[in-house]
Design an enzyme around this catalytic site. Structure first.
Site, PDB file in Angstrom:
ATOM      1  N   ARG A  59      45.200  16.794  14.434  1.00  0.00           N
ATOM      2  CA  ARG A  59      44.144  17.436  15.618  1.00  0.00           C
ATOM      3  C   ARG A  59      44.484  17.291  16.605  1.00  0.00           C
ATOM      4  O   ARG A  59      43.533  17.501  17.572  1.00  0.00           O
ATOM      5  CB  ARG A  59      43.203  17.789  15.160  1.00  0.00           C
ATOM      6  CG  ARG A  59      42.611  19.027  15.367  1.00  0.00           C
ATOM      7  CD  ARG A  59      40.922  19.690  14.441  1.00  0.00           C
ATOM      8  NE  ARG A  59      40.202  18.665  15.026  1.00  0.00           N
ATOM      9  CZ  ARG A  59      39.512  17.981  14.374  1.00  0.00           C
ATOM     10  NH1 ARG A  59      39.209  18.471  13.262  1.00  0.00           N
ATOM     11  NH2 ARG A  59      38.228  17.645  14.946  1.00  0.00           N
ATOM     12  N   TYR A 112      48.280  35.549  35.307  1.00  0.00           N
ATOM     13  CA  TYR A 112      48.131  36.078  33.763  1.00  0.00           C
ATOM     14  C   TYR A 112      47.374  37.425  33.283  1.00  0.00           C
ATOM     15  O   TYR A 112      46.006  36.641  34.062  1.00  0.00           O
ATOM     16  CB  TYR A 112      49.086  35.109  33.003  1.00  0.00           C
ATOM     17  CG  TYR A 112      49.010  35.481  31.845  1.00  0.00           C
ATOM     18  CD1 TYR A 112      49.847  36.764  30.782  1.00  0.00           C
ATOM     19  CD2 TYR A 112      48.370  34.666  30.886  1.00  0.00           C
ATOM     20  CE1 TYR A 112      50.215  37.200  29.742  1.00  0.00           C
ATOM     21  CE2 TYR A 112      48.660  35.420  29.090  1.00  0.00           C
ATOM     22  CZ  TYR A 112      49.175  36.135  29.211  1.00  0.00           C
ATOM     23  OH  TYR A 112      49.155  36.491  27.823  1.00  0.00           O
ATOM     24  N   ASP A 184      48.958  26.481  37.061  1.00  0.00           N
ATOM     25  CA  ASP A 184      49.789  27.761  36.061  1.00  0.00           C
ATOM     26  C   ASP A 184      51.265  27.146  36.537  1.00  0.00           C
ATOM     27  O   ASP A 184      51.883  28.591  37.320  1.00  0.00           O
ATOM     28  CB  ASP A 184      48.927  28.906  36.034  1.00  0.00           C
ATOM     29  CG  ASP A 184      50.232  29.868  34.614  1.00  0.00           C
ATOM     30  OD1 ASP A 184      51.504  29.102  34.269  1.00  0.00           O
ATOM     31  OD2 ASP A 184      50.440  31.268  33.739  1.00  0.00           O
ATOM     32  N   LYS A 209      57.395  29.798  26.854  1.00  0.00           N
ATOM     33  CA  LYS A 209      58.356  30.507  27.782  1.00  0.00           C
ATOM     34  C   LYS A 209      59.370  30.085  28.444  1.00  0.00           C
ATOM     35  O   LYS A 209      60.359  28.959  27.574  1.00  0.00           O
ATOM     36  CB  LYS A 209      57.861  31.030  29.527  1.00  0.00           C
ATOM     37  CG  LYS A 209      56.300  31.496  29.164  1.00  0.00           C
ATOM     38  CD  LYS A 209      56.532  33.449  28.842  1.00  0.00           C
ATOM     39  CE  LYS A 209      54.965  33.500  28.195  1.00  0.00           C
ATOM     40  NZ  LYS A 209      55.149  34.592  26.869  1.00  0.00           N
TER      41      LYS A 209
HETATM   42  C1  LIG Z   1      52.264  32.530  33.928  1.00  0.00           C
HETATM   43  C2  LIG Z   1      51.478  32.488  32.022  1.00  0.00           C
HETATM   44  N1  LIG Z   1      50.807  31.711  31.859  1.00  0.00           N
HETATM   45  C3  LIG Z   1      50.483  31.711  30.503  1.00  0.00           C
HETATM   46  C4  LIG Z   1      50.645  32.541  29.480  1.00  0.00           C
HETATM   47  C5  LIG Z   1      49.856  32.098  28.466  1.00  0.00           C
HETATM   48  O1  LIG Z   1      51.218  31.932  27.090  1.00  0.00           O
HETATM   49  P1  LIG Z   1      51.277  32.248  26.290  1.00  0.00           P
HETATM   50  O2  LIG Z   1      51.339  32.855  25.393  1.00  0.00           O
HETATM   51  O3  LIG Z   1      52.270  30.896  25.292  1.00  0.00           O
HETATM   52  O4  LIG Z   1      49.921  31.907  25.847  1.00  0.00           O
HETATM   53  C6  LIG Z   1      51.827  33.423  29.862  1.00  0.00           C
HETATM   54  C7  LIG Z   1      52.047  34.591  28.827  1.00  0.00           C
HETATM   55  O5  LIG Z   1      52.713  36.246  28.803  1.00  0.00           O
HETATM   56  C8  LIG Z   1      52.463  33.596  31.683  1.00  0.00           C
HETATM   57  O6  LIG Z   1      52.932  34.796  31.471  1.00  0.00           O
END
Ligand SMILES: Cc1ncc(COP(=O)(O)O)c(C=O)c1O
Length: 398
Positions: A59, A112, A184, A209
């Protein structure tokens, strides 16, 4: 060997050497949860951090995850990195590392949908306050910072409107107030943007992604200094049980080897498609930082090494026309994700950003009819043909 390598060499070689026993070049998957120790003292030394890089319970990490963490750190240029179970785990852990009950975070407006939901629904239950502000206006950030502000959080380019935030400028404000700047970097990947080099303190990624890049892994990473990452590993990821597993770590290691190649192709396709869309009479407002018409094109040239694989746009005729258009696409698939080999399309207001109330969408810079296109690795000509045939079905009905 000191790592003076360029990006693609690092993506292939950093943190990885052939297995000394088997001579296997690709990374071994170590699914073990439990590890054995020669003595109680050695076991205690690993738990209390006296032993560097050692694993003791799944973990808190495992050998395969540690390899991919080191590679991500090498690519982002961070002291350390932590692999976690999703992008949202990375975002929530990064924020919770700095925010306690009674603290406040300043967040760029256009983030997001999952980040918006975490801040507006979960964080307040634990006494964390937030302010969404236009982070391109220094005065707005300054006005929003309060004595209990403990972090600044931005996303650039933003999902889905592709608005940019000047990382260097916001980094200076964060420094002046002695608060960390968290970014991010999912849309860009370290291939196109390295925020830690220009003023950010912590970078988060949805590795779901581009980093993995094949649409078959959910994962996240947090990059930062060793002390911060250690704290996140021991006190947040471990306690919340948000670890990344060995199989997915392996898949990401595999995906990362072609990151540069893939991202180049995504960018080329996005540029061609953005230029195509801009010329179509049925389309209005194409949002792509690579277009000279993008209001922050100059900033994009300054802080990004490429313009990314996402293009957003509006179809004349609003939401209904937009939905008709995406329903008519044959090659591009309607999907919630992005950064995959396949071209994916979606309507943010009703899909990825549906947690934002309709009346607040404009405040977050998201037009109701906006369509987000994640350009895949196909031939641009075929994507254009698909868009063209979908537009033809539209022009009849507008
Ligand atoms: C810019 C961005 N940050 C974070 C996330 C969240 O990622 P996850 O789906 O891997 O939790 C996304 C998901 O689409 C995203 O587009």
């Amino acid at each position: 060997m000191t790592k003076k390598w360029n990006f693609n060499t690092k993506a292939v070689h950093s943190a990885q050497t052939p297995d000394p026993e088997t001579r296997a070049i690709s990374e071994a998957i170590v699914p073990a949860v439990a590890y054995s120790f020669e003595s109680a003292e050695a076991a205690a030394g690993v738990v209390n951090g006296a032993e560097e890089d050692s694993v003791y319970y799944g973990r808190y990490g495992n050998p395969t995850s540690h390899t991919v963490e080191k590679k991500i750190a090498a690519l982002e240029g961070s002291e350390d990195a932590l692999g976690v179970s999703s992008g949202m785990a990375a975002i929530s852990i990064a924020m919770l590392a700095f925010l306690e009950h009674g603290d406040h975070v300043v967040v760029t407006k256009d983030v997001y949908g999952g980040t918006h939901k975490f801040l507006t629904s979960l964080a307040p239950r634990f006494g964390i306050e937030y302010s969404f502000v236009d982070c391109n206006t220094a005065g707005e950030i300054e006005k929003a910072i309060k004595p209990n502000t403990k972090a600044l959080y931005i996303e650039t380019p933003s999902n889905p409107s592709l608005t940019l935030v000047d990382i260097e400028a916001v980094g200076k404000i964060a420094d002046e107030h002695n608060i960390p700047l968290i970014i991010d970097n999912t849309f860009m990947t370290p291939y196109l943007q390295r925020p830690l080099e220009i003023g950010a303190d912590v970078v988060v990624h949805s590795a779901t992604k581009y980093l993995n890049g094949h649409g078959d892994v959910i994962a996240g990473f947090i990059c930062g200094d060793k002390e911060t990452i250690d704290h996140m590993r021991q006190n947040l990821m471990g306690d919340l049980g948000q670890n990344l597993n060995a199989w997915e770590s392996y898949m990401i290691l595999r995906g990362l080897k072609t990151l540069g190649l893939r991202v180049e192709r995504h960018c080329q396709n996005a540029m061609e498609i953005a230029e195509f869309l801009e010329k179509q009479p049925e389309i209005e407002n194409v949002y792509y930082p690579g277009l000279p018409s993008h209001p922050q094109h100059e900033l994009a040239l300054k802080q990004m090494h490429g313009m990314g694989g996402i293009v957003s746009f509006e179809v004349k005729g609003g939401v209904e026309a937009g939905k008709q258009f995406i329903n008519a696409l044959e090659l591009a698939m309607i999907s919630f994700s992005l950064g995959d080999p396949e071209t994916l399309v979606q309507h943010p207001a009703s899909m990825t950003h549906s947690s934002i109330p309709e009346e607040e969408l404009a405040d977050f810079g998201i037009p109701k009819g906006l369509i987000r296109l994640s350009l895949g690795l196909e031939d641009a000509e075929d994507i254009i043909q698909d868009l063209q045939q979908a537009l033809q079905t539209l022009s009849v009905k507008i």
